[in-house]
Design a protein around this motif. Structure first.
Motif, PDB file in Angstrom:
ATOM      1  N   HIS A  44       0.824  -1.210   0.000  1.00  0.00           N
ATOM      2  CA  HIS A  44       0.000   0.000   0.000  1.00  0.00           C
ATOM      3  C   HIS A  44       0.858   1.260   0.000  1.00  0.00           C
ATOM      4  CE1 HIS A  44      -3.499  -2.455   0.713  1.00  0.00           C
ATOM      5  NE2 HIS A  44      -3.089  -2.843   1.903  1.00  0.00           N
ATOM      6  N   GLN A  45       2.129   1.125   0.417  1.00  0.00           N
ATOM      7  CA  GLN A  45       2.979   2.288   0.646  1.00  0.00           C
ATOM      8  C   GLN A  45       4.214   2.337  -0.242  1.00  0.00           C
ATOM      9  OE1 GLN A  45       3.331   1.353   4.974  1.00  0.00           O
ATOM     10  NE2 GLN A  45       2.613   3.450   5.270  1.00  0.00           N
ATOM     11  N   ASP A  46       4.482   1.286  -0.968  1.00  0.00           N
ATOM     12  CA  ASP A  46       5.693   1.174  -1.782  1.00  0.00           C
ATOM     13  C   ASP A  46       5.284   1.035  -3.251  1.00  0.00           C
ATOM     14  OD1 ASP A  46       7.724  -0.644  -3.285  1.00  0.00           O
ATOM     15  OD2 ASP A  46       8.860   0.061  -1.537  1.00  0.00           O
ATOM     16  N   ALA A  47       5.736   1.965  -4.104  1.00  0.00           N
ATOM     17  CA  ALA A  47       5.294   1.987  -5.501  1.00  0.00           C
ATOM     18  C   ALA A  47       5.733   0.739  -6.259  1.00  0.00           C
ATOM     19  CB  ALA A  47       5.824   3.237  -6.195  1.00  0.00           C
ATOM     20  N   ASP A  48       6.930   0.237  -6.001  1.00  0.00           N
ATOM     21  CA  ASP A  48       7.403  -0.970  -6.692  1.00  0.00           C
ATOM     22  C   ASP A  48       6.528  -2.166  -6.342  1.00  0.00           C
ATOM     23  OD1 ASP A  48       9.760  -0.134  -8.227  1.00  0.00           O
ATOM     24  OD2 ASP A  48      10.638   0.321  -6.276  1.00  0.00           O
ATOM     25  N   LYS A  49       6.233  -2.306  -5.048  1.00  0.00           N
ATOM     26  CA  LYS A  49       5.417  -3.444  -4.622  1.00  0.00           C
ATOM     27  C   LYS A  49       3.965  -3.277  -5.070  1.00  0.00           C
ATOM     28  CE  LYS A  49       8.380  -4.732  -0.767  1.00  0.00           C
ATOM     29  NZ  LYS A  49       8.522  -4.921   0.695  1.00  0.00           N
ATOM     30  N   MET A  50       3.477  -2.047  -5.058  1.00  0.00           N
ATOM     31  CA  MET A  50       2.117  -1.805  -5.542  1.00  0.00           C
ATOM     32  C   MET A  50       2.003  -2.192  -7.011  1.00  0.00           C
ATOM     33  SD  MET A  50      -0.185   1.710  -5.523  1.00  0.00           S
ATOM     34  CE  MET A  50      -0.381   1.723  -3.737  1.00  0.00           C
ATOM     35  N   ALA A  51       2.985  -1.796  -7.809  1.00  0.00           N
ATOM     36  CA  ALA A  51       2.955  -2.127  -9.232  1.00  0.00           C
ATOM     37  C   ALA A  51       3.072  -3.634  -9.444  1.00  0.00           C
ATOM     38  CB  ALA A  51       4.082  -1.402  -9.962  1.00  0.00           C
ATOM     39  N   ALA A  52       3.937  -4.290  -8.680  1.00  0.00           N
ATOM     40  CA  ALA A  52       4.120  -5.737  -8.821  1.00  0.00           C
ATOM     41  C   ALA A  52       2.852  -6.498  -8.462  1.00  0.00           C
ATOM     42  CB  ALA A  52       5.282  -6.203  -7.948  1.00  0.00           C
ATOM     43  N   LEU A  53       2.222  -6.125  -7.344  1.00  0.00           N
ATOM     44  CA  LEU A  53       1.000  -6.829  -6.943  1.00  0.00           C
ATOM     45  C   LEU A  53      -0.167  -6.460  -7.853  1.00  0.00           C
ATOM     46  CD1 LEU A  53      -0.207  -8.786  -4.904  1.00  0.00           C
ATOM     47  CD2 LEU A  53      -0.736  -6.827  -3.426  1.00  0.00           C
ATOM     48  N   GLY A  54      -0.220  -5.203  -8.286  1.00  0.00           N
ATOM     49  CA  GLY A  54      -1.304  -4.774  -9.162  1.00  0.00           C
ATOM     50  C   GLY A  54      -1.312  -5.462 -10.505  1.00  0.00           C
ATOM     51  N   SER A  55      -0.149  -5.916 -10.964  1.00  0.00           N
ATOM     52  CA  SER A  55      -0.050  -6.630 -12.245  1.00  0.00           C
ATOM     53  C   SER A  55       0.112  -8.128 -12.065  1.00  0.00           C
ATOM     54  CB  SER A  55       1.127  -6.086 -13.066  1.00  0.00           C
ATOM     55  OG  SER A  55       2.346  -6.209 -12.343  1.00  0.00           O
ATOM     56  N   SER A  56       0.087  -8.601 -10.826  1.00  0.00           N
ATOM     57  CA  SER A  56       0.394 -10.011 -10.546  1.00  0.00           C
ATOM     58  C   SER A  56      -0.605 -10.979 -11.176  1.00  0.00           C
ATOM     59  CB  SER A  56       0.456 -10.247  -9.028  1.00  0.00           C
ATOM     60  OG  SER A  56      -0.794  -9.966  -8.410  1.00  0.00           O
ATOM     61  N   LEU A  57      -1.878 -10.614 -11.209  1.00  0.00           N
ATOM     62  CA  LEU A  57      -2.861 -11.548 -11.769  1.00  0.00           C
ATOM     63  C   LEU A  57      -2.832 -11.558 -13.295  1.00  0.00           C
ATOM     64  CD1 LEU A  57      -5.876 -11.226  -9.310  1.00  0.00           C
ATOM     65  CD2 LEU A  57      -3.981 -12.862  -9.327  1.00  0.00           C
ATOM     66  N   TYR A  58      -2.234 -10.559 -13.906  1.00  0.00           N
ATOM     67  CA  TYR A  58      -1.916 -10.645 -15.337  1.00  0.00           C
ATOM     68  C   TYR A  58      -0.791 -11.645 -15.541  1.00  0.00           C
ATOM     69  CZ  TYR A  58       0.440  -9.501 -19.716  1.00  0.00           C
ATOM     70  OH  TYR A  58       1.062  -9.583 -20.934  1.00  0.00           O
ATOM     71  N   ALA A 332     -11.561 -11.192  -2.620  1.00  0.00           N
ATOM     72  CA  ALA A 332     -11.189 -11.527  -1.252  1.00  0.00           C
ATOM     73  C   ALA A 332      -9.719 -11.932  -1.245  1.00  0.00           C
ATOM     74  CB  ALA A 332     -12.057 -12.675  -0.741  1.00  0.00           C
ATOM     75  N   PRO A 333      -8.924 -11.467  -0.276  1.00  0.00           N
ATOM     76  CA  PRO A 333      -7.492 -11.745  -0.287  1.00  0.00           C
ATOM     77  C   PRO A 333      -7.123 -13.229  -0.327  1.00  0.00           C
ATOM     78  CG  PRO A 333      -7.975  -9.969   1.245  1.00  0.00           C
ATOM     79  CD  PRO A 333      -9.298 -10.510   0.785  1.00  0.00           C
ATOM     80  N   LEU A 334      -7.971 -14.090   0.167  1.00  0.00           N
ATOM     81  CA  LEU A 334      -7.659 -15.517   0.162  1.00  0.00           C
ATOM     82  C   LEU A 334      -8.239 -16.250  -1.048  1.00  0.00           C
ATOM     83  CD1 LEU A 334      -7.983 -16.377   3.967  1.00  0.00           C
ATOM     84  CD2 LEU A 334      -5.902 -16.054   2.626  1.00  0.00           C
ATOM     85  N   SER A 335      -8.684 -15.513  -2.037  1.00  0.00           N
ATOM     86  CA  SER A 335      -9.160 -16.147  -3.275  1.00  0.00           C
ATOM     87  C   SER A 335      -8.001 -16.865  -3.960  1.00  0.00           C
ATOM     88  CB  SER A 335      -9.742 -15.090  -4.226  1.00  0.00           C
ATOM     89  OG  SER A 335     -10.819 -14.405  -3.635  1.00  0.00           O
ATOM     90  N   PRO A 336      -8.209 -18.091  -4.441  1.00  0.00           N
ATOM     91  CA  PRO A 336      -7.126 -18.832  -5.098  1.00  0.00           C
ATOM     92  C   PRO A 336      -6.883 -18.349  -6.520  1.00  0.00           C
ATOM     93  CG  PRO A 336      -9.114 -20.165  -5.036  1.00  0.00           C
ATOM     94  CD  PRO A 336      -9.419 -18.912  -4.256  1.00  0.00           C
ATOM     95  N   ILE A 337      -5.628 -18.315  -6.910  1.00  0.00           N
ATOM     96  CA  ILE A 337      -5.276 -17.896  -8.267  1.00  0.00           C
ATOM     97  C   ILE A 337      -5.902 -18.819  -9.302  1.00  0.00           C
ATOM     98  CG2 ILE A 337      -3.338 -17.750  -9.891  1.00  0.00           C
ATOM     99  CD1 ILE A 337      -1.681 -16.490  -7.705  1.00  0.00           C
ATOM    100  N   GLU A 338      -6.044 -20.119  -8.975  1.00  0.00           N
ATOM    101  CA  GLU A 338      -6.603 -21.044  -9.961  1.00  0.00           C
ATOM    102  C   GLU A 338      -8.022 -20.645 -10.366  1.00  0.00           C
ATOM    103  OE1 GLU A 338      -6.900 -25.037  -8.607  1.00  0.00           O
ATOM    104  OE2 GLU A 338      -8.213 -24.576  -6.895  1.00  0.00           O
TER     105      GLU A 338
END
Length: 353
Positions: A44-58, A332-338
């Motif tokens: 929530h506070q780090d731009a690198d981590k925000m970008a990484a998590l924001g694009s993670s499901l892609y 939901a944060p615990l939603s599975p990627i599958e």
């Protein structure tokens, strides 16, 4: 497929290659945090981590967008509220507000330099640098009415609508100024889509007449101010306000599973234009009305169902004519990627790609 162009063409009413599969709401899930090393609350506070998590499901599931941030507390914090940033399984929440009345709400001249707004702006830049024109970048912001609720308290907001309506009008006018300042800063970093989230305007909280008279005008002003593709998301059973949502001026309206897609499209007069892909005929809507985005259940299907059940719900939504396939609300944060993968796979199977 050109994912960015496919989404923007769909939202603008042009004929597109295939129904996009994206999320206009929050996409952070714990499994993706573990695979990317971008955990809440740091992301929530780090731009690198925000970008990484924001694009993670892609990267991990094929979802056709990057989407940031992961909560609706960014603006309230920048205005002076205290925020509990939560855990890796819980999104941030307002813990204290200094505001007791509309007259207390003041948007400082350096508002967009405060709190986490600079982090969001920097994360957009990083995503644009990494993905260029290949992947649509979606930024979520808090709508004026919901932001007023964060500042005054949702219970006070709903109560004041009945006993002090002028107080709410003044509060929303002030929060609209904050939203516009934030949008102006976002325009400088050029996200592809802005999603305005107004969960406090759900029919479960206020009635349709209140939405029309007290919420809709500020959303119209904000829509006119946003000079890029734009989406409006409202939680809950929004069937009674679908026509009003679609008439405000947003390119897409994001709805939950409680909304019947067929009924919504009929109410909006959609239909007419079709595309043929993979041997199937798909209604893509017509005219200048907003496109319908959704509405795969996040509380049940994507969170706790099997991939096969996800695929079944996706195919029903496609049969019903959804314009853009997406989770019904924030994941939901615990939603599975599958299950996110299954959503994408079901779209591909439906269109034979």
């Amino acid at each position: 497929m050109d994912l960015k162009n496919n989404l923007l063409k769909t939202l603008s009413g042009e004929e597109s290659d295939v129904v996009p599969v994206i999320s206009v709401t929050q996409v952070g899930v714990v499994e993706a945090m573990e695979k990317t090393g971008a955990f809440w609350p740091e992301a929530h506070q780090d731009a690198d981590k925000m970008a990484a998590l924001g694009s993670s499901l892609y990267e991990l599931a094929g979802l056709e967008c990057a989407r940031i941030p992961f909560c609706l507390t960014v603006e309230a914090e920048a205005l002076g509220c205290q925020v509990d940033l939560g855990t890796n399984e819980r999104t941030p929440q307002i813990s204290r507000t200094p505001f007791t009345s509309a007259s207390d709400i003041n948007v400082p001249s350096d508002f967009v330099e405060k709190g986490r707004i600079p982090v969001v702006l920097e994360a957009v830049k990083k995503l644009k640098d990494k993905y260029g024109d290949t992947l649509p970048i979606i930024v979520g912001i808090t709508g004026p009415f919901t932001l007023a609720g964060h500042l005054l308290g949702v219970e006070n907001l709903v109560r004041y609508m009945k006993i002090k309506p002028n107080e709410i009008e003044d509060a929303v006018e002030n929060t609209l100024d904050a939203c516009m300042d934030y949008v102006e800063a976002l325009m400088d970093v050029e996200p592809d889509v802005i999603c305005v989230a107004e969960p406090t305007a759900a029919p479960e909280l206020i009635d349709p007449l209140q939405f029309k008279s007290m919420v809709k005008p500020s959303l119209e002003d904000l829509s006119n101010f946003i000079k890029t593709s734009k989406v409006l998301h409202i939680c809950g059973s929004t069937q009674p306000i679908i026509s009003d949502m679609a008439s405000i001026g947003y390119d897409g309206i994001s709805v939950e599973e409680k909304v019947d897609i067929k009924m919504a499209k009929e109410e909006l007069g959609k239909g007419g234009r079709v595309i043929r892909t993979g041997g199937r005929t798909m209604s893509m809507g017509g005219g200048s009305t907003s496109k319908i985005i959704g509405n795969i259940s996040t509380t049940q299907t994507l969170f706790r169902s099997t991939p096969e059940e996800v695929k079944a719900e996706v195919k029903r939504a496609l049969e019903d004519g959804v314009d853009v396939l997406a989770p019904s609300c924030g994941l939901a944060p615990l939603s599975p990627i599958e299950n996110i993968k299954a959503m994408v796979e079901a779209r591909n199977e439906y269109f034979g790609i």
